[in-house]
Design an enzyme around this catalytic site. Structure first.
Site, PDB file in Angstrom:
ATOM      1  CD  GLU A 174       1.164   7.599  -4.429  1.00 51.12           C
ATOM      2  OE1 GLU A 174       0.198   8.644  -4.410  1.00 51.12           O
ATOM      3  OE2 GLU A 174       0.885   6.493  -4.684  1.00 51.12           O
ATOM      4  CG  HIS A 248       1.858  12.560  -2.026  1.00 46.49           C
ATOM      5  ND1 HIS A 248       0.740  12.714  -2.209  1.00 46.49           N
ATOM      6  CD2 HIS A 248       2.034  11.241  -2.210  1.00 46.49           C
ATOM      7  CE1 HIS A 248       0.034  11.816  -2.987  1.00 46.49           C
ATOM      8  NE2 HIS A 248       0.879  10.844  -2.709  1.00 46.49           N
ATOM      9  CB  CYS A 368      -2.884  18.770  -4.388  1.00 44.70           C
ATOM     10  SG  CYS A 368      -1.896  17.919  -3.006  1.00 44.70           S
TER      11      CYS A 368
END
Length: 444
Positions: A174, A248, A368
């Protein structure tokens, strides 16, 4: 030679919508079906980037991907003109169309894992695009992301590029959302922390939501980037955090230089992790800011995205600054904690609240939206694109966004071939503005 952290913010794409595609992302599920405002989203992102510039930070941008992704539709057997494929795909599977129209590439913390030159054996900055295998709509990004990064950071004496990991969800990667770096200063050797959600070949029965990053993927990237073994750490994310919606690690932890700011439930054994990080840092004293659940319940941390903030060392300020979404200010527990934090005299002295609601509704906060790269002045000079933000580029991008972006996109609009044409026209013009060349599939 001067070094700095450069934040490359993802530009929100023209097909930005709320399809609720990200299982385990509480905000994404909550806002599924709402109409989105892509124009507002891109302008909010540019305003955030410009705010960091105003603090003395070096700020760059990364482009969105071409959506709908026609190559994926062809790979699924759709034929005919572009418009015919879009119509046929929507009729056959609106869910598939929602996936190939996703604008999730705006969250560039997932774009790649980066090991800066001071940390690697060959003295180059290494890039590995994330395979994002856990979610279909993101798994189609890696190839184009790799092209873009190779243009921006040309392979050679300064930059090295690796292929995305193969192996599907067993090797799920990720990107930087599960990777932290600690250092005394950006140009000095640092310590890499890889956080994983599960082992590739284990049955993670303690997880309600998927652990997207696997330990084996993290170790593979560390091997490819050739970071020092005693300066590379691996730790499992607390299943309780994943089950609470921290899909995450950057939803429950953020770092900058020698400061680690995290929720006490982010890791299973935070005391041991603190000791391991300090041991790897040697003489550089770490500062750990652990937020207790009694002050900020894990649910509030996830809802507000307290930790999905940017923690920066702004040249214009003493101490570090948190760049926070306005949702933190609107959540009583997180607002009270941040107020106390900045008054405490610790390493974090400032808190700036910014409106990035178009991103937040899909589960992406300020952290993000950025891919951070430690770079020297010579590294920046060696870049192969027009991606570093200045007044001229900022104004150009604002004009571009207002020209090409709609102020409303609902799910049914994804069936409209006109939206596709508008999107491709915008992307074609953007590649010229950023001097990226023909990086998109529709341009080839």
């Amino acid at each position: 030679m001067a070094w700095r952290e450069v934040n490359f913010d993802g530009i929100v794409g023209p097909t930005h919508n709320y399809a609720g595609l990200s299982y385990g992302n509480v905000a994404s599920a909550k806002h599924k079906g709402m109409a989105a405002n892509p124009r507002e989203g891109v302008l909010q992102g540019l305003e955030k980037a410009n705010h960091l510039r105003s603090l003395g930070m070096t700020q760059g941008v990364l482009p969105p991907h071409d959506r709908p992704h026609l190559k994926t539709l062809r790979d699924h057997g759709f034929t005919g003109t572009d418009a015919e494929m879009v119509a046929a795909a929507w009729k056959a599977s609106p869910a598939l169309m929602a996936n190939v129209c996703s604008s999730a590439t705006m969250w560039t913390a997932n774009a790649a894992t980066i090991s800066p030159a001071p940390d690697t054996a060959d003295g180059k900055t290494h890039f590995t695009p994330a395979n994002l295998a856990a979610m279909y709509h993101r798994s189609i990004e890696a190839r184009v992301t790799a092209r873009i990064l190779k243009v921006m950071f040309p392979e050679g004496e300064r930059f090295a590029h690796h292929e995305p990991l193969v192996g599907g969800t067993h090797m799920g990667d990720e990107g930087a959302a599960n990777h932290s770096r600690f250092c005394a200063d950006y140009g000095e050797a640092g310590v890499a922390l890889y956080v994983y959600g599960r082992g590739a070949f284990e049955n993670a029965a303690d997880l309600t939501y998927p652990g997207r990053q696997t330990e084996e993927a993290s170790r593979a990237i560390a091997r490819m980037h050739a970071t020092k073994a005693d300066k590379t750490l691996f730790v499992r994310q607390n299943p309780a955090a994943i089950n609470a919606g921290a899909f995450h690690n950057d939803v429950v932890a953020v770092s900058n230089k020698n400061v680690h700011f995290y929720h006490e439930q982010a890791f299973e054994d935070p005391d041991q992790l603190d000791r391991d990080i300090q041991a790897a840092m040697g003489d550089v004293e770490m500062q750990f800011v652990r937020v207790p659940a009694s002050a900020v319940p894990i649910g509030d941390a996830v809802k507000s995205y307290l930790f999905n903030s940017q923690l920066i060392s702004a040249p214009s300020r003493d101490g570090m600054t948190l760049i926070l979404p306005t949702e933190v200010e609107e959540t009583p527990s997180t607002k009270a904690y941040v107020d106390q934090l900045v008054r405490s005299g610790g390493p974090i002295r400032h808190a700036d609240y910014l409106d990035v609601r178009q991103s937040m509704r899909n589960g992406g906060g300020p952290a993000c939206l950025r891919l951070r790269v430690a770079m020297s002045d010579d590294d920046i000079s060696a870049m192969g694109s027009n991606s570093i933000l200045d007044d001229k580029l900022l104004e150009t991008l604002k004009v571009w966004a207002n020209k090409h972006y709609r102020d409303r996109v609902a799910l049914e609009d994804l069936a409209d071939p006109q939206l596709m044409e508008e999107s491709f026209k915008a992307m074609d013009e953007l590649t010229q503005i950023l001097k990226l060349g023909s990086v998109y599939d529709f341009q080839r």
